[in-house]
Design a protein around this motif. Structure first.
Motif: not given
Length: 210
Positions: A2-4, A9-16, A49-52
């Motif tokens: 979750g932290l990763d 995302q804070s660096r502008g990456k889209i996580i799918l 929730r697996p990613f908190d």
């Protein structure tokens, strides 16, 4: 994780969340499964929730065999959930390069998909390793995907098409691999020739990159 996710995302990456695969089968009904994905990974609520509290940015559908679940209905359900959320969400798909794709072709034509990560590898005649041969453009059929884009064959007329390549020889059929210089030149030419539909590059997967 979750932290990763939140850091990326804070660096502008889209996580799918990628759903499917080469041999995956889903037996769930679309309504139940879409609700589960929304609750477990997005703005829904679940004690498991697996990613908190991290919220991913959408789902990627990669079905290389026919699915027992109605993936069109699943995508439409997810798009309805997205409208109720506070975040920007995406649905993407990873069809194989023969057009239309046998398992995702109807999805692309009947559901709003934001990006198509087309697998121009492990597919024989339309692998991007064939690009540049004397019988171009028949050797690599991006022109067929671009024609479909211009003919409004996709439910989302603004879908972006990405050229997928293997990140290393171990990622699939070694004969489908092209080196970074070759791939960069290929992308540059495709971007110039098909600027309306072209979205960029996809690589499977970065763990194989050297």
């Amino acid at each position: 994780m979750g932290l990763d996710i939140k850091y990326c995302q804070s660096r502008g990456k889209i996580i799918l969340l990628s759903i499917g695969g080469a041999t995956a089968q889903l037996n769930s009904d679309a309504a139940t499964f879409s609700q589960q994905v929304w609750d477990l990974f997005m703005e829904g609520s679940s004690p498991y929730r697996p990613f908190d509290d991290a919220i991913i940015d959408g789902v990627d559908l990669d079905f290389e065999q026919s699915s027992q679940m109605d993936i069109i209905q699943f995508a439409n359900n997810m798009n309805q959930f997205y409208k109720s959320g506070k975040h920007k969400y995406y649905i993407t798909a990873a069809p194989q390069c023969p057009y239309p794709d046998a398992n995702l072709g109807n999805l692309l034509s009947q559901a709003h998909i934001d990006m198509a990560f087309i697998q121009f590898y492990n597919s024989g005649w339309c692998d991007n390793s064939k690009y540049g041969l004397p019988h171009w453009p028949e050797s690599m059929n991006y022109y067929m995907w671009d024609a479909a884009w211009h003919n409004n064959s996709f439910a989302n007329p603004n879908i972006k098409l990405y050229v997928g390549a293997m990140a290393g020889t171990g990622a699939g059929n070694p004969g489908s691999y092209v080196g970074p210089d070759f791939f960069a030149n290929e992308l540059k030419e495709l971007q110039g020739n098909y600027s309306d539909s072209f979205g960029g590059a996809m690589m499977w997967d970065m763990s194989w990159a050297r």
